[in-house]
Design a protein around this motif. Structure first.
Motif, PDB file in Angstrom:
ATOM      1  N   VAL A 100       1.012  -1.208  -0.118  1.00  0.00           N
ATOM      2  CA  VAL A 100      -0.050   0.054  -0.158  1.00  0.00           C
ATOM      3  C   VAL A 100       0.765   1.285   0.099  1.00  0.00           C
ATOM      4  CG1 VAL A 100      -1.713   1.293   1.478  1.00  0.00           C
ATOM      5  CG2 VAL A 100      -2.016  -1.030   0.956  1.00  0.00           C
ATOM      6  N   VAL A 101       2.152   1.288   0.919  1.00  0.00           N
ATOM      7  CA  VAL A 101       2.867   2.624   0.661  1.00  0.00           C
ATOM      8  C   VAL A 101       3.433   2.578  -0.815  1.00  0.00           C
ATOM      9  CG1 VAL A 101       4.999   3.303   1.909  1.00  0.00           C
ATOM     10  CG2 VAL A 101       3.115   2.397   3.170  1.00  0.00           C
ATOM     11  N   ALA A 102       3.916   1.566  -1.196  1.00  0.00           N
ATOM     12  CA  ALA A 102       4.529   1.603  -2.448  1.00  0.00           C
ATOM     13  C   ALA A 102       3.500   2.356  -3.623  1.00  0.00           C
ATOM     14  CB  ALA A 102       5.237   0.159  -2.984  1.00  0.00           C
ATOM     15  N   LEU A 103       2.410   1.837  -3.629  1.00  0.00           N
ATOM     16  CA  LEU A 103       1.436   1.979  -4.461  1.00  0.00           C
ATOM     17  C   LEU A 103       0.803   3.700  -4.371  1.00  0.00           C
ATOM     18  CD1 LEU A 103      -0.275   0.648  -6.609  1.00  0.00           C
ATOM     19  CD2 LEU A 103      -2.194   0.359  -4.975  1.00  0.00           C
ATOM     20  N   ALA A 104       1.011   3.918  -2.999  1.00  0.00           N
ATOM     21  CA  ALA A 104       0.527   5.212  -2.675  1.00  0.00           C
ATOM     22  C   ALA A 104       1.760   6.294  -3.261  1.00  0.00           C
ATOM     23  CB  ALA A 104       0.310   5.704  -1.469  1.00  0.00           C
ATOM     24  N   VAL A 105       2.940   5.771  -3.000  1.00  0.00           N
ATOM     25  CA  VAL A 105       3.939   6.670  -3.472  1.00  0.00           C
ATOM     26  C   VAL A 105       4.005   6.884  -4.905  1.00  0.00           C
ATOM     27  CG1 VAL A 105       6.489   6.635  -4.033  1.00  0.00           C
ATOM     28  CG2 VAL A 105       5.544   6.078  -1.569  1.00  0.00           C
ATOM     29  N   LEU A 106       3.858   5.534  -5.733  1.00  0.00           N
ATOM     30  CA  LEU A 106       3.587   5.726  -7.057  1.00  0.00           C
ATOM     31  C   LEU A 106       2.421   6.587  -7.648  1.00  0.00           C
ATOM     32  CD1 LEU A 106       4.447   1.734  -8.038  1.00  0.00           C
ATOM     33  CD2 LEU A 106       5.817   3.911  -8.501  1.00  0.00           C
ATOM     34  N   TYR A 107       1.361   6.428  -6.788  1.00  0.00           N
ATOM     35  CA  TYR A 107       0.224   7.091  -7.293  1.00  0.00           C
ATOM     36  C   TYR A 107       0.152   8.484  -7.115  1.00  0.00           C
ATOM     37  CZ  TYR A 107      -4.847   8.245  -7.946  1.00  0.00           C
ATOM     38  OH  TYR A 107      -5.899   8.858  -8.290  1.00  0.00           O
ATOM     39  N   MET A 108       0.799   8.994  -6.114  1.00  0.00           N
ATOM     40  CA  MET A 108       0.738  10.369  -5.555  1.00  0.00           C
ATOM     41  C   MET A 108       1.863  11.218  -6.056  1.00  0.00           C
ATOM     42  SD  MET A 108      -0.842   9.747  -1.779  1.00  0.00           S
ATOM     43  CE  MET A 108      -1.039  11.309  -1.280  1.00  0.00           C
ATOM     44  N   TRP A 109       3.093  10.381  -6.036  1.00  0.00           N
ATOM     45  CA  TRP A 109       4.483  11.177  -6.508  1.00  0.00           C
ATOM     46  C   TRP A 109       4.634  11.063  -7.964  1.00  0.00           C
ATOM     47  CZ3 TRP A 109       9.817   9.682  -5.401  1.00  0.00           C
ATOM     48  CH2 TRP A 109      10.627  10.727  -5.756  1.00  0.00           C
ATOM     49  N   LYS A 110       4.461  12.144  -9.009  1.00  0.00           N
ATOM     50  CA  LYS A 110       4.604  12.087 -10.356  1.00  0.00           C
ATOM     51  C   LYS A 110       5.986  12.506 -10.532  1.00  0.00           C
ATOM     52  CE  LYS A 110       0.360  10.306 -10.997  1.00  0.00           C
ATOM     53  NZ  LYS A 110       0.365   9.188 -10.869  1.00  0.00           N
ATOM     54  N   SER A 111       6.995  11.479 -10.922  1.00  0.00           N
ATOM     55  CA  SER A 111       8.301  11.953 -11.181  1.00  0.00           C
ATOM     56  C   SER A 111       9.035  10.749 -11.777  1.00  0.00           C
ATOM     57  CB  SER A 111       9.285  11.990  -9.829  1.00  0.00           C
ATOM     58  OG  SER A 111      10.492  12.075  -9.984  1.00  0.00           O
ATOM     59  N   LYS A 112      10.173  10.868 -12.581  1.00  0.00           N
ATOM     60  CA  LYS A 112      10.969  10.103 -13.166  1.00  0.00           C
ATOM     61  C   LYS A 112      11.551   8.975 -12.335  1.00  0.00           C
ATOM     62  CE  LYS A 112      11.968  12.794 -17.199  1.00  0.00           C
ATOM     63  NZ  LYS A 112      13.105  13.353 -18.182  1.00  0.00           N
TER      64      LYS A 112
END
Length: 134
Positions: A100-112
């Motif tokens: 869930v933490v990894a998914l949240a990081v990927l969903y909320m933080w848009k970066s290369k």
């Protein structure tokens, strides 16, 4: 029609992971080469005819079906890996927390760098939850 470019990077990363998971580093390299080689080969050999293929409705429909089949294979493999992972996890709640933490990081933080940092962060959390704090 939407562009399938959004699936390219995760597909390559996932196929490399599946290769590594199935047979180690050599299999990871083989899977990655197997993903890249056809695309580059077709582009190099058939670049002059590629535009006509895209415009051809029959071939275009066929390729849409192939793309749908590939997505289905990816989904089936994902489910199989998830079942295996759940069976091997020392703690399902801790594993779900990392997910869930990894998914949240990927969903909320848009970066290369978000994929790289999510993988490294998940690895660090796994090390903490399943190694150090266990």
């Amino acid at each position: 029609m939407r562009s399938p470019a959004f699936i390219l990077a995760p597909l390559i990363i996932f196929s490399t992971f599946v290769g590594y998971f199935g047979g180690g580093p050599l299999s990871a390299v083989a899977m990655t080469v197997g993903i890249f080689l056809p695309a580059f080969g077709f582009s190099l050999l058939l670049h002059d005819r590629l535009g006509k293929v895209v415009e051809n409705r029959v071939l275009h429909s066929f390729l849409e079906g192939v793309a749908a089949g590939v997505v289905g294979l990816i989904a089936a493999t994902t489910v199989e890996l998830a079942v295996t992972l759940v069976q091997r996890l020392p703690s399902l709640p801790a594993g779900l927390l990392v997910f869930v933490v990894a998914l949240a990081v990927l969903y909320m933080w848009k970066s290369k760098m978000n994929v790289v940092l999510a993988v490294l962060g998940a690895g660090f959390l796994g090390w903490l939850l399943f190694g150090v704090l266990r």
